[in-house]
Design a protein around this motif. Sequence first.
Motif, mmCIF file in Angstrom:
data_model
loop_
_atom_site.group_PDB
_atom_site.id
_atom_site.type_symbol
_atom_site.label_atom_id
_atom_site.label_comp_id
_atom_site.label_asym_id
_atom_site.label_seq_id
_atom_site.Cartn_x
_atom_site.Cartn_y
_atom_site.Cartn_z
ATOM 1 N N ALA A 232 0.831 -1.212 0.000
ATOM 2 C CA ALA A 232 0.000 0.000 0.000
ATOM 3 C C ALA A 232 0.860 1.254 0.000
ATOM 4 N N ALA A 233 1.966 1.241 0.756
ATOM 5 C CA ALA A 233 2.853 2.402 0.801
ATOM 6 C C ALA A 233 3.481 2.661 -0.560
ATOM 7 N N HIS A 234 3.965 1.607 -1.209
ATOM 8 C CA HIS A 234 4.551 1.774 -2.549
ATOM 9 C C HIS A 234 3.495 2.257 -3.548
ATOM 10 N N HIS A 235 2.292 1.739 -3.415
ATOM 11 C CA HIS A 235 1.202 2.143 -4.307
ATOM 12 C C HIS A 235 0.856 3.609 -4.095
ATOM 13 N N LEU A 236 0.811 4.042 -2.843
ATOM 14 C CA LEU A 236 0.539 5.453 -2.553
ATOM 15 C C LEU A 236 1.644 6.343 -3.116
ATOM 16 N N ALA A 237 2.893 5.927 -2.968
ATOM 17 C CA ALA A 237 4.001 6.718 -3.494
ATOM 18 C C ALA A 237 3.873 6.905 -4.998
ATOM 19 N N ILE A 269 4.309 7.342 10.617
ATOM 20 C CA ILE A 269 3.504 6.147 10.354
ATOM 21 C C ILE A 269 4.283 5.138 9.514
ATOM 22 N N LEU A 270 4.974 5.598 8.496
ATOM 23 C CA LEU A 270 5.760 4.723 7.628
ATOM 24 C C LEU A 270 7.242 4.910 7.945
ATOM 25 N N ASP A 271 7.929 3.827 8.251
ATOM 26 C CA ASP A 271 9.349 3.896 8.584
ATOM 27 C C ASP A 271 10.103 2.876 7.734
ATOM 28 N N PHE A 272 10.838 3.376 6.741
ATOM 29 C CA PHE A 272 11.609 2.498 5.868
ATOM 30 C C PHE A 272 13.037 2.300 6.369
ATOM 31 N N ASP A 273 13.392 2.956 7.466
ATOM 32 C CA ASP A 273 14.753 2.868 7.999
ATOM 33 C C ASP A 273 14.812 2.191 9.365
ATOM 34 N N ALA A 274 13.719 1.569 9.772
ATOM 35 C CA ALA A 274 13.689 0.919 11.082
ATOM 36 C C ALA A 274 14.626 -0.291 11.103
ATOM 37 N N PRO A 275 15.251 -0.581 12.245
ATOM 38 C CA PRO A 275 16.066 -1.795 12.341
ATOM 39 C C PRO A 275 15.235 -3.030 11.988
ATOM 40 N N PHE A 307 -4.267 7.536 2.406
ATOM 41 C CA PHE A 307 -3.768 6.203 2.726
ATOM 42 C C PHE A 307 -4.863 5.354 3.365
ATOM 43 N N ALA A 308 -5.627 5.948 4.279
ATOM 44 C CA ALA A 308 -6.691 5.201 4.955
ATOM 45 C C ALA A 308 -7.721 4.689 3.958
ATOM 46 N N LYS A 309 -8.107 5.521 3.012
ATOM 47 C CA LYS A 309 -9.082 5.084 2.007
ATOM 48 C C LYS A 309 -8.519 3.975 1.127
#
Length: 356
Positions: A232-237, A269-275, A307-309
Motif C-alpha cells: 500500500a505504501a509503494h502504491h501510494l508513493a 507512520i511509515l518507517d523504511f529505515d527501522a532496524p 492512505f486510509a481510504k
Amino acid sequence: MPIARFEPHDDFLRVHFASGEGPRHADFHWFWLRHNSELDRHPLTRERIVCSSELPFELRPRHVRLTEDAAALDIDWGDRSDGQVSRYAADWLRENAYAADRVPSPAPPSDSAAITVEASRLDEPLGRFAVRALQRTGALVVRGFGTDTEALIDAIGGEGLSVIETHFGRIEDLRTDNTTNRNTDQLGYTDSAVQLHTDQPFLDRPPRYQLLHCQRPAETGGDNFVVDALAAAHHLADLDRPAFDLLRTVPVTFHRKQKAFERVLVSPILDFDAPGGFRIRYSYFTLAPHRRPFAEMEAWYRAYNRFAKLVRDERHQYRFRLEKGDFLIYDNWRMLHARTNFTGARWVRGVYFDAA
C-alpha cells in the motif's frame, strides 16, 4: 495512430496506442482530462472559458468509448445539460502524454487463497512453512490445525521465534467475557468492529508477529481481514508522492491509556529505515490529537486520509473467516489487520512472537 484500447481506473484513464512511434500507453488523471475538454473553449477564439477551480475535483465520467475509427475517445462527464461529450483525438493524447509508458506500483493483493493452506496438506513442518510464508507474503491462514494453542506455539517457536509477553499477558483470550487477561479495557475484548491497525504501535519495538488462533467462531460476523501495508505504501508513493512523503516524515503521537497501563510514543507512520526493515505504525484508536502547524494541518489530513481510504478499500484486502481450529499469523511490522463486528461467544487466542 489510432487507439488500441483503454482502461478506466479509479483516479485515471490508461490509453493504449496502436503500434507506431511514441509511447505504447499513457495515463491521464480524470481531472486533467476534464480540464482539457474542448467543450470549455470559446467557439470563435478557442480560448479556455473555464478555470480548473470551477470544476469538481472528484468528477468521474459517466461513459468512455472509442469512436468507430478508433481515432479518438469520447467521454461523457454527465455534467452537461446539452448532452455533449468531450472528444480527445489519439494524436492529441500522444502529444500531451505527461505519463507516457508509466509502470505503476501494484495495489495491495486481495486473493485470500494465495495466503491460505490446509494443515493436513503441508509437506514440511508447520513452523518452517509459516516462517517462510511470512517472509514472502506477510500473512498466512492455516485451516484445520486444531485448538491446542500451546502445540501451535511449540511448532512456531521451533523455528527461532519466541513468545513475547505484553501488558495483556502471555496469551490473550479475545472474548467478551474475558477474565483471564490483564488490561482488558480495549476494543479487542468487545463484540465491536475493529478497523485496520497494527498492534502495540506505542512500544519502541512492537512485537514482530502475531498469531490469532480461533477456538470458537462467532455466530454471525467476526470475519478477519488483513492488508499488505508495504504494498500500500509503494502504491501510494506511485499515486500521490507528497502524501507518501508526509506519512514517512511527519511524527505522530500514539497514546495507549488504560486503567492500569499507559504508554506514549512519537513516530512517523511509515518507517523504511527501522532496524530489521520496513515498519508501519497505524492505529486509529491510539492516535493522540494531531499537532501540526496551522498551515500544514489540512495537507496532513489529506495525506493520512488518502492512505486510509486506500487500505480500507475491500479490493485491497485479504478477507476470510476463521473457523474452529484455524489460525492467522501475520507480520505486525508489515500488515494491517482488522475484524468485523459479531454476535455470539466468539473466542480467539492471541499470541505475539519475535526473533528469539
